[in-house]
Design a protein around this motif. Structure first.
Motif, mmCIF file in Angstrom:
data_model
loop_
_atom_site.group_PDB
_atom_site.id
_atom_site.type_symbol
_atom_site.label_atom_id
_atom_site.label_comp_id
_atom_site.label_asym_id
_atom_site.label_seq_id
_atom_site.Cartn_x
_atom_site.Cartn_y
_atom_site.Cartn_z
ATOM 1 N N ALA B 38 104.089 106.190 28.262
ATOM 2 C CA ALA B 38 103.038 105.979 27.272
ATOM 3 C C ALA B 38 102.360 107.295 26.928
ATOM 4 O O ALA B 38 102.526 108.301 27.622
ATOM 5 C CB ALA B 38 102.006 105.004 27.824
ATOM 6 N N GLU B 39 101.577 107.247 25.867
ATOM 7 C CA GLU B 39 100.748 108.386 25.490
ATOM 8 C C GLU B 39 99.902 108.818 26.693
ATOM 9 O O GLU B 39 99.344 107.983 27.402
ATOM 10 C CB GLU B 39 99.827 107.955 24.346
ATOM 11 C CG GLU B 39 99.023 109.096 23.784
ATOM 12 C CD GLU B 39 98.166 108.683 22.585
ATOM 13 O OE1 GLU B 39 98.388 107.601 22.020
ATOM 14 O OE2 GLU B 39 97.278 109.468 22.240
ATOM 15 N N GLY B 40 99.847 110.109 26.931
ATOM 16 C CA GLY B 40 99.021 110.625 28.022
ATOM 17 C C GLY B 40 99.756 110.773 29.344
ATOM 18 O O GLY B 40 99.172 111.234 30.328
ATOM 19 N N THR B 41 101.046 110.426 29.374
ATOM 20 C CA THR B 41 101.789 110.490 30.640
ATOM 21 C C THR B 41 101.849 111.916 31.184
ATOM 22 O O THR B 41 101.727 112.129 32.396
ATOM 23 C CB THR B 41 103.203 109.894 30.461
ATOM 24 O OG1 THR B 41 103.069 108.514 30.114
ATOM 25 C CG2 THR B 41 104.023 110.012 31.726
ATOM 26 N N TYR B 68 105.968 104.085 25.118
ATOM 27 C CA TYR B 68 106.854 105.230 24.845
ATOM 28 C C TYR B 68 106.234 106.367 24.042
ATOM 29 O O TYR B 68 106.887 107.392 23.836
ATOM 30 C CB TYR B 68 108.135 104.731 24.150
ATOM 31 C CG TYR B 68 108.034 104.635 22.646
ATOM 32 C CD1 TYR B 68 108.496 105.670 21.824
ATOM 33 C CD2 TYR B 68 107.461 103.526 22.034
ATOM 34 C CE1 TYR B 68 108.396 105.590 20.448
ATOM 35 C CE2 TYR B 68 107.359 103.440 20.656
ATOM 36 C CZ TYR B 68 107.825 104.474 19.863
ATOM 37 O OH TYR B 68 107.721 104.399 18.510
ATOM 38 N N LEU B 69 104.977 106.248 23.624
ATOM 39 C CA LEU B 69 104.448 107.275 22.706
ATOM 40 C C LEU B 69 104.220 108.638 23.355
ATOM 41 O O LEU B 69 103.938 109.610 22.666
ATOM 42 C CB LEU B 69 103.172 106.784 22.014
ATOM 43 C CG LEU B 69 103.387 105.705 20.943
ATOM 44 C CD1 LEU B 69 102.062 105.283 20.320
ATOM 45 C CD2 LEU B 69 104.347 106.187 19.863
ATOM 46 N N GLY B 70 104.356 108.715 24.663
ATOM 47 C CA GLY B 70 104.253 110.024 25.318
ATOM 48 C C GLY B 70 105.588 110.725 25.454
ATOM 49 O O GLY B 70 105.656 111.849 25.955
#
Lengths: 304, 304
Positions: B38-41, B68-70
């Motif tokens: 995720a975002e921020g991983t 998945y955005l990360g």
């Protein structure tokens, strides 16, 4: 009128512990404008108590990940949190293609109107003109198409001197004309000069956001006399060669920009992850332009 | 052999302060496997001292942003940090299209080999079989194609009883055969039974990652007797209707899964942002399956 910028991220390409990549939030007359939206911007807004729901405009400078990878997550969260209000998004044309693809595969149809306005990096252009500000793109020189943003307050109407209009019994119906600078002619033919009835409003302030770019003079004229300049300063000047190679600016060069354009104040940011502390970057810039500050995350700068 | 999972994110769709969306890191025999990103991983890995450069495999369950955005940011950072080692990426087929588009517009050519292996959510499939583990997809029932991942250690070779092989003067050249379970015949014709010379290795352990999914029995058989089950528990059971509507699971249901499949232990995660504290979710799950723990960010669970 409130006119201030809060730093949400100050790191360049790779994040480091406690430094997030680029995002800034402008509060202009209680409306929020987001400039760039790197990964983690939502968390930064939570951290610094910025209400994402209040954002009306988003501006993306270019399509390197450290400037936009938080965008689709933010747009999705606004959707999930029930936003209905329209949102205007400005950025390079392919951004639309990327967003559409991501929304398509997540099977998300945003429940609010998202208006996309494509920017181009080959010429300056006015992209927004509302009651508070005019916003222009600043064509920058980076490895991929990239624009900065120049935000200029509009000149406000003149301010009525309450005691004077009462003294001369000027009807309320004429106030708007007075604010616009008109004189007042009384029924008896007496002319009251506008300057005796009103005060000039404050000089409009301006903010220039210049990230990412190779040092160069092509945008100096556009941002001349800017009140507050944000300029990237990825490297110290001992890495000038690397800065040129990657189309970035050094802290010394950022200060030279501020000096050349007669900026009121300079904020430097977009620091390379190699700098664990930022004091050397600040000193280097201040040696040329003393009124320099660091883009510290969470810090708000009043543009005045 | 090390076999443990560290929680990097535990929030569902929208992040909340101090809870990031989903990502987990598995350490299997000193190799790192990332599940969802995720975002921020990247920031979470920095925070919990997980070396991103050590990741060999990445698995993406589905294309909702909170999973998945990360990813593209992480892949770019690995590139910028000089990675040369190959990376295997597993996920739904359109993920490749999304990544390619983002890398194209950022004009990034990754400097390391990225092998993409498409998963499908319509049947279980073995997607990885190396010296340490076998990994299978778990077809889940979500709004868009989604797979979980079932990671099973391989049965290791038998362990030689050092004193016994010394006592009977068994040559080192035979050790591999002994580990594989063979008896030893001495030059004088004496047969030494394998059981007297070796010990069985530990029973293989397993980890099942089930997020996001509607509660349903279709994957119970596959993960039967799993050592450690991670299961999403987005809502409390008083929001069952909402869970069904959004294809998610409640804490009570997650515990029912653990009970039904005879899991050794359960971790619940993927909490809705509406829950400021998690104690009610934990109590609800423990009322059905006492060996439940919360997916607390930064916490490492040994799979044993």
């Amino acid at each position: 009128m409130r006119f201030e910028v809060t730093i949400l991220g100050s790191s360049s390409a790779t994040p480091i512990f406690n430094r997030n990549p680029t995002a800034q939030i402008l509060n202009i007359n209680e409306k929020l404008y987001l400039i760039d939206c790197a990964e983690g911007t939502q968390q930064q807004m939570l951290r610094f108590d910025v209400k994402a729901s209040r954002i009306d405009y988003i501006f993306i400078s270019h399509l390197h990940g450290d400037h936009y990878l938080g965008l689709v997550g933010l747009l999705s969260s606004l959707h999930l949190n029930g936003r209905k209000k329209a949102l205007k998004l400005y950025g390079p044309a392919p951004l639309k293609e990327i967003l559409d693809l991501q929304l398509k595969y997540s099977e998300t149809t945003l429940q609010y109107p998202l208006e996309f306005i494509a920017t181009t990096a080959d010429r300056r252009a006015i992209i927004l003109d509302n009651q508070d500000v005019i916003i222009e793109t600043i064509p920058l020189n980076h490895r991929i198409p990239c624009t900065g943003f120049f935000i200029k307050q509009k000149k406000r109407l003149r301010k009525i001197i309450r005691e004077k209009v009462e003294e001369f019994n000027i009807p309320v119906a004429y106030f708007t004309a007075l604010k616009k600078g008109r004189d007042y002619e009384a029924p008896d033919g007496t002319i009251y000069k506008n300057e005796s009835l009103t005060l000039d409003s404050e000089e409009p302030k301006s903010y220039a956001y210049c990230s990412d770019t190779l040092f160069g003079e092509q945008y100096f004229e556009q941002i001349k006399d800017v009140t507050l300049l944000y300029h990237e300063a990825t490297f110290l000047n001992d890495m000038l060669e690397r800065a040129i190679q990657t189309h970035h600016t050094t802290a010394l060069q950022a200060a030279q920009v501020a000096l050349s354009v007669n900026a009121g104040k300079l904020i430097i940011g977009h620091f390379s992850a190699r700098y664990k502390t930022l004091v050397d970057l600040l000193s280097e810039a201040q040696s040329v332009f003393p009124a320099t500050e660091l883009a510290i995350e969470g810090k708000t700068f009043i543009i005045s």
